[in-house]
Enzyme design. Structure first.
Site, PDB file in Angstrom:
ATOM      1  N   GLN B 237       0.822  -1.201   0.000  1.00  0.00           N
ATOM      2  CA  GLN B 237       0.000   0.000   0.000  1.00  0.00           C
ATOM      3  C   GLN B 237       0.862   1.261   0.000  1.00  0.00           C
ATOM      4  O   GLN B 237       0.338   2.356  -0.046  1.00  0.00           O
ATOM      5  CB  GLN B 237      -0.920   0.013   1.234  1.00  0.00           C
ATOM      6  CG  GLN B 237      -1.910  -1.142   1.254  1.00  0.00           C
ATOM      7  CD  GLN B 237      -2.793  -1.173   2.489  1.00  0.00           C
ATOM      8  OE1 GLN B 237      -2.967  -2.214   3.091  1.00  0.00           O
ATOM      9  NE2 GLN B 237      -3.376  -0.049   2.871  1.00  0.00           N
ATOM     10  N   ARG B 384      -8.635  -0.735   8.040  1.00  0.00           N
ATOM     11  CA  ARG B 384      -9.640   0.151   7.465  1.00  0.00           C
ATOM     12  C   ARG B 384     -10.005   1.300   8.419  1.00  0.00           C
ATOM     13  O   ARG B 384     -11.170   1.529   8.730  1.00  0.00           O
ATOM     14  CB  ARG B 384     -10.888  -0.629   7.081  1.00  0.00           C
ATOM     15  CG  ARG B 384     -11.691   0.134   6.043  1.00  0.00           C
ATOM     16  CD  ARG B 384     -12.855  -0.647   5.518  1.00  0.00           C
ATOM     17  NE  ARG B 384     -13.460   0.097   4.419  1.00  0.00           N
ATOM     18  CZ  ARG B 384     -13.867  -0.440   3.289  1.00  0.00           C
ATOM     19  NH1 ARG B 384     -13.743  -1.728   3.087  1.00  0.00           N
ATOM     20  NH2 ARG B 384     -14.410   0.288   2.346  1.00  0.00           N
ATOM     21  N   CYS B 385      -8.972   1.983   8.911  1.00  0.00           N
ATOM     22  CA  CYS B 385      -9.243   3.183   9.696  1.00  0.00           C
ATOM     23  C   CYS B 385      -7.964   3.986   9.704  1.00  0.00           C
ATOM     24  O   CYS B 385      -6.901   3.485   9.390  1.00  0.00           O
ATOM     25  CB  CYS B 385      -9.624   2.853  11.126  1.00  0.00           C
ATOM     26  SG  CYS B 385      -8.290   2.154  12.083  1.00  0.00           S
ATOM     27  N   GLU B 757     -13.021   4.706   5.239  1.00  0.00           N
ATOM     28  CA  GLU B 757     -12.825   4.074   6.535  1.00  0.00           C
ATOM     29  C   GLU B 757     -13.908   4.417   7.536  1.00  0.00           C
ATOM     30  O   GLU B 757     -14.132   3.674   8.494  1.00  0.00           O
ATOM     31  CB  GLU B 757     -11.425   4.431   7.036  1.00  0.00           C
ATOM     32  CG  GLU B 757     -10.404   3.801   6.107  1.00  0.00           C
ATOM     33  CD  GLU B 757      -8.983   4.243   6.333  1.00  0.00           C
ATOM     34  OE1 GLU B 757      -8.803   5.278   6.991  1.00  0.00           O
ATOM     35  OE2 GLU B 757      -8.075   3.567   5.853  1.00  0.00           O
TER      36      GLU B 757
END
Lengths: 287, 803, 163
Positions: B237, B384-385, B757
């Site tokens: 990523q 996912r945050c 997110e």
């Protein structure tokens, strides 16, 4: 996750398959649907030297009616069981319950015979076979024999099959006229094995019970038939209190193994829930 | 024949710019099986690497016998820490200022830790070789509980840190202590509590979970011994940061390292870190002079690559009797596993956890986070945050519910009473965050009206009064604020590199364009939405704008995609780069139209001469001129690069409501309704936003209702396959209702805040709030996740309400 | 090594290949035939990203041996479009935003394709059950379900157009 090396054999008849099982030594496994065996091999929990693939033996597939007998080939897939018109008409518990097994793709490969022969108490067909009074046809080097479901499941991963045997057919009779049935399976998610499950077949004569089977999945070392629970209901006009009593009796025979699905107390309590719900649903279908 | 004159609306809609639910540019390859993911890459002469892993969670390696593996035909090498030592690559630095073993150096610290690698002709032979390597271990006592890890006589986990009393984030006061990090004003908070009429406290554990993208991690490393160049395709990523790290570790100049993130099959934070597998594959390729592929299997992925959460939190609120919050205190024990490999900005070992004052105007606050080593896999990523924001939001939303229960107030009312009011923005929190914009009251009213909150409460009341009701009904409400878009490089960096992001745009002579970015999409649809920003800024149709990311040799340096930073940071870089081009285009247009720049007006796709509608130049006209007849003194060409260093974070928010029905017999929870209102500021592509929200809610559902990574006392991770680890199917997944308000960010060039997110961050406490609410009338204030049937049933039994 | 000749019809082409007994179908397709559409996700037959069609049935190719496909007709996502024209399920996934990272997509498409062959007009529940052997981490399934509904309509329209 890669399976170890093995020799692959694909017999085209039961006779040939039994011959291979007898001649290849002890490190041989039968490959049916493969959805239990191949993952075990990929995890290197199973390392057979030979695989005997029985998927191309025509006589092992499909459902036939012979007199009063409904004969299900051991290599009939779960989806074939779900779709079969004879089973839907005469033993509707089997297609109904098979919808709860694994997932759609796996049901194309997974077979009723593979599910039974594995001897895994978490599999669903053992309890269903008990509920249907199924007879297993087993072919070995010494010929063919018939084993009732009640004598087939001996322990966890342990059945009446010898290493050189093949389960070829599962024979059941049509349910009594107007019989109700249900399979209630509590699971964490699609594709999971049961936390607890219960199969019920019930027939009524007037308002009283003339036939009843209550069997349980994944609640002991083998599938269980709850005889005492059945006795409570047999001949009776069923009410909520009797159902609760039957569930309590069924819970008494549970001896589940603790795992991530829950401890023994929870699973046993869920057995009680599934029994009650299955009886109620079966009764609602009975006429 | 003249073409019919298009209306302004037609011209605008042809651009498919911001606000358009444009279909995705990336889909064509994916629906035809032509995506190119890491494991799809096949190079001539490529070898395969596989990893020998420890079966024990804590132990000393007594002996490693490579011979049986080396004897297998097709095996090229078996390498251990001893082989990496001469290269000084047996340990590597982590993003958190610690070191992590690349291959276990004398000791293993967690189950499945990397002990040796094998390199073979194909993955089948490599797998056989892994089985054949013989390793003897002397087992050591295992520590799984972080509280026990801090006991005076707890086993020493990190012998390599013996005597080190100073860590990357301050003093270490125990051999298993990593750091203690604080924010806020302790004495002010203590004062608030000392004088408050009401205080509440709650202990909660946010369990360890794993992001579990469907594609596992892997790479193909290819070192060219002739050119001395290293090219590595990697599931990353953050390819640019990886390039920097690889160069630092390997000594290959950064100019000769090329990292390519190809298509990525989901990241969710799992693909931010640099894992031993990557390093080993790269080393193997350099040593053997051949390409080496490493593809992790699912068990390896769940067992060893970055987990998320594992925060043990004690929250405290002080309030007035009518529910006005006066102070917040939080103490956290953070289980970081065997190495501190959290992916956080360098100065923030607990990420942005201090956003834990949430959407509320809380005058005084303090938090303290203590990081601890245990015998578990390292990690600690934003699943996912944004960095630790999920934990923070969970904490404050739970605490506000607990306070409401104590005061017998409705959970909507207490929130309205404490919200930061619209007119207070920009608002500086007690922890020092400057919230950019928000309108929480309007959003909350919209949700309460949409679901008819009063009727739901009435139904719940009626069910609670009916002893024969087979279900418990719970209503969850969460009103969250996120902090995303890390971040201003004066406070946020990764390994010393500021957390800016970048964009390079080139307009070609015929008016089409390419944009290259420092981020990398993992499903967010960057190739679609980034083009939309350019389309709106420059009046070029989205359809002719190519967006490229992920190749460090072509893209400008960027920090990558995680923490909802793509739109807030890279999205801004795009707009700013486009505006540089726009400014040059204006000069060219003025030159072409022979007017002063100030006489030109911009309209959708053209510069018009003010007062003369017929005289205009479109961006296509200008592009041609830029390469053909640029004004004197102006360089030819039409391109720009922008490195955007955000002045602040962005603060998206949302109001989520959930209705759950719990089966009193089995403990099964059924999500009857989930209503999600999100405010992510300016909306670039509503279709993609909705898709992101559906996905985030579903991942939140998984975390709240089923995901767990249970360890036994020996440190064995139970349930490390998808047979056990809960990824919901279409059958379990609820149907989501989405809604929105728009409160643009005042400091962002296009007002966008980021969205992907929020649904994960916001939904998890909402599910939790709903399940707890089902038990609230029994005096229950909190239940730890996950809310599996089993765990909920135990609660039913404990409260005496099970059937 | 126990290698065997395997013949099959793969996406309409008759092929003949030498394969090792233990080679999983998914590896055979991806590495030997260079068809990388079918992916690998869980390896224990939960996730369905490896789903292909064998003799008219959806099968998880990670839990199937290549040798078992001898004499079979195998279709992968690469064989879904015909003559350069996308299949209705492919169109619908695109139009309804039924994919994000794309990793589950080939498996989802193959399962959806077969589902609609077997049940041309499924209800929402039937679609959700029909896709319950395929995991997606990105979409929450909502748009996938919409896509399958939309593909059903497209297929019916094509059917009635040619009738």
């Amino acid at each position: 996750m890669i399976p170890p090396s093995f020799e692959y054999h694909r017999p085209s008849s039961v006779e040939e398959a039994v011959g291979l099982l007898s001649s290849l030594g002890s490190e041989v496994k039968i490959l049916a649907g493969g959805h239990s065996l191949l993952p075990m091999m990929k995890l290197r929990f199973a390392e057979p030297e030979h695989l005997v693939d029985i998927n191309r033996i025509p006589e092992l597939k499909g459902v036939r009616v012979i007199g009063d007998d409904i004969v299900i080939g051991a290599m009939t897939s779960e989806n074939a069981v779900i779709a079969d018109p004879v089973l839907n008409a005469k033993v509707p518990l089997l297609p109904e319950a098979a919808k709860n097994i694994a997932d759609p793709q796996v049901r194309n490969r997974g077979t009723i015979g593979g599910d039974i022969a594995h001897g895994d108490p978490a599999n669903d067909h053992p309890a269903l076979a008990l509920a249907c009074d199924a007879i297993m046809t087993v072919v070995g080097p010494n010929g063919t024999r018939q084993v009732p479901a009640s004598e087939f499941f001996l322990g966890t991963y342990w059945t009446a099959l010898e290493e050189t045997d093949i389960l070829t057919e599962i024979t059941v009779k049509a349910f009594p006229q107007g019989a109700g049935y249900a399979y209630k399976k509590l699971k964490r998610k699609t594709g999971d094995w049961a936390t607890a499950a219960c199969a019920v077949v019930v027939a009524l004569s007037g308002s009283s019970v003339s036939h009843i089977r209550i069997t349980l999945t994944n609640l002991g070392p083998t599938a269980l038939r709850a005889y005492d629970a059945e006795s409570i209901l047999m001949g009776q006009s069923i009410n909520d209190d009797l159902i609760r009593q039957a569930a309590a009796k069924a819970m008494e025979i549970c001896d589940p193994a603790e795992d991530l699905r829950g401890d023994a107390e929870y699973k046993t309590a869920m057995a009680g829930q599934m029994v009650q719900r299955a009886i109620n649903e079966a009764l609602a279908k009975a006429s | 024949m003249n073409a019919p004159v298009k209306t302004l609306e037609e011209r605008k809609s042809e651009l498919q710019g911001m606000g358009d639910s444009r279909l995705r540019k990336e889909d064509a390859r994916f629906i035809q099986g032509k995506g190119q993911y890491c494991d799809d890459i096949k190079l001539p002469g490529m070898l395969h690497m596989d990893i020998v892993r420890s079966p024990v969670a804590h132990g000393r390696i007594k002996k490693i016998n490579k011979d049986p593996a080396m004897a297998i035909p097709g095996v090229h090498a078996v390498l251990t820490a001893d082989d990496l030592k001469p290269l000084n690559l047996h340990w590597m630095p982590t993003l958190a200022g610690d070191v992590a073993a690349v291959l276990a150096d004398e000791k293993v610290h967690f189950q499945m830790q990397e002990v040796a690698i094998v390199i073979a002709d194909d993955r089948y032979i490599a797998a056989d070789a892994v089985e054949a390597v013989e390793v003897e271990y002397e087992e050591l006592p295992v520590v799984i509980d972080p509280y026990k890890a801090l006991e005076p006589d707890a086993p020493v986990l990190r012998e390599d840190l013996a005597g080190k009393t100073e860590g990357a984030h301050g003093p270490r006061d125990h051999h298993n202590h990593i750091f203690t990090w604080e924010a806020g004003d302790k004495s002010a908070a203590d004062d608030a509590f000392a004088n408050a009429p009401v205080t509440v406290s709650q202990h909660m554990h946010y369990p360890r979970v794993h992001p579990c993208p469907l594609e596992t991690c892997g790479c193909v490393a290819s070192f060219d011994p002739v050119k001395g160049e290293l090219t590595t395709w990697m599931t990353s990523q953050a390819p640019h940061v990886v390039r920097t790290v690889v160069s630092m570790l390997s000594g290959v100049p950064e100019s000769k390292v090329r990292i390519i993130s190809p298509d990525i099959g989901g990241g969710f934070g799992n693909k931010v870190g640099v894992y031993p597998g990557y390093v080993c594959a790269i080393v193997s390729s350099i040593v053997l002079g051949r390409p080496v592929k490493w593809s992790e299997d699912r068990i390896e992925n769940i067992s060893t690559t970055a987990f998320a959460r594992d925060y043990h939190m004690d929250g405290h609120l002080a309030a007035t009797e009518d529910g006005k919050i006066l102070g917040l205190k939080v103490d956290v024990v953070a289980d970081h596993g065997a190495f501190d490999a959290c992916a956080d900005p360098t100065k923030f070992p607990a990420g942005l956890f201090h956003i834990c004052s949430g959407s509320y105007d809380i005058p005084s606050a303090h938090c303290s986070v203590k990081g601890v080593y245990t015998n578990k896999a390292p990690g600690g990523v934003a699943y996912r945050c944004s960095f630790r924001v999920t934990e923070a939001v969970y904490l404050i939303e739970r605490m506000v519910d607990v306070l409401a229960q104590k005061l017998n107030m409705d959970k909507a009312e207490i929130r309205k009473k404490n919200f930061i009011r619209k007119e207070q923005f920009p608002y500086t929190s007690a922890f020092g965050f400057e919230y950019d914009s928000g309108d929480y009251h309007t959003a909350l009213e919209k949700v309460l009206d949409a679901v008819d909150y009063k009727a739901l409460r009435a139904e719940q009341e009626q069910k609670r009064n009916d002893p024969n009701c087979p279900t418990l009904m719970g209503i969850g409400l969460v009103t969250f604020t996120e902090v995303v878009g890390a971040g201003p490089s004066k406070i946020c960096d990764i390994l010393g590199v500021g957390m800016f992001d970048s964009c390079e745009i080139r307009i070609h002579p015929t008016g089409s364009a390419i944009a290259r970015m420092g981020t990398i999409t993992q499903g967010q649809g960057h190739q679609t939405t980034y083009a939309q920003i350019i389309a709106s800024e420059l009046g070029i149709p989205s359809e002719v704008i190519q967006v490229e990311e992920g190749d460090t040799s072509t893209a400008p340096y960027g920090l990558g995609t995680y923490g909802s930073r793509s739109t807030p940071v890279a999205g801004a870089a795009i707009a700013m780069a486009a505006r540089k081009i726009h400014a040059k285009a204006r000069k060219i247009a003025a030159h072409l139209l022979e007017v002063a720049e100030g006489d030109l007006d911009w309209e959708i796709d053209r510069f018009k001469v003010r007062g003369n509608e017929e005289q205009f130049k479109t961006m296509a006209d200008i592009a041609w001129a830029a390469y053909n007849q640029p004004p004197e003194g102006l360089e030819p060409g039409l391109e720009a690069v922008h490195y955007y260093d955000p002045p602040n974070f962005t603060y998206p928010f949302g109001i989520y409501l959930c209705v759950v029905d719990i089966d009193k017999g089995t403990g099964e929870s059924s999500i009857r309704r989930f209503y999600a209102l999100d405010d992510c500021g300016t909306r670039i592509n509503p279709m993609i936003i909705d898709g992101q929200i559906h996905g985030g809610l579903t991942e939140g559902f998984a975390v709240a209702m089923g995901q767990q990574m249970p360890f036994d006392e020996q440190g064995n991770l139970m349930g490390n396959t998808l047979m056990d680890y809960f990824l919901p199917t279409a059958v379990e997944t609820p149907t989501w209702e989405t809604d929105y308000t728009v409160t643009p960010s005042p400091h962002h060039p296009i007002g966008a805040k980021g969205v992907a997110e929020s649904p994960h961050v916001g939904s998890i406490p909402t599910f939790n709030s709903a399940v707890v609410d089902a038990f609230a009338h029994l005096g229950v204030t909190h239940i730890d996740m996950p809310h599996t049937s089993y765990r909920v049933w135990k609660k039913l039994k404990e409260e005496g309400v099970q059937l | 090594m126990a290698k065997q000749i395997v013949k099959m019809n793969l996406n309409g082409q008759e092929i003949e290949q030498l394969v090792d007994s233990r080679t999983l179908l998914v590896h055979f397709l991806r590495e030997q035939m260079n068809l990388t559409g079918a992916h690998i996700g869980c390896e224990t037959s939960q996730c369905g990203v490896c789903t292909v069609d064998i003799d008219g049935e959806s099968v998880k190719s990670c839990t199937h041996l290549a040798v078992q496909c001898d004499g079979c007709e195998v279709k992968t996502v690469e064989g879904l479009a015909e003559g350069g024209v996308l299949h209705a399920v492919q169109e619908a996934f695109y139009e309804e935003h039924g994919l994000q990272c794309g990793y589950c997509t080939p498996g989802m498409l193959m399962t959806s394709y077969r589902l609609l062959q077997d049940n041309p007009n499924p209800t929402e529940d039937e679609i959700r059950i029909g896709l319950s052997g395929n995991l997606c981490r990105c979409t929450g399934y909502q748009n996938i379900v919409k896509a399958v509904k939309s593909a059903a309509v497209k297929l019916q329209q094509k059917e009635s157009a040619t009738a």
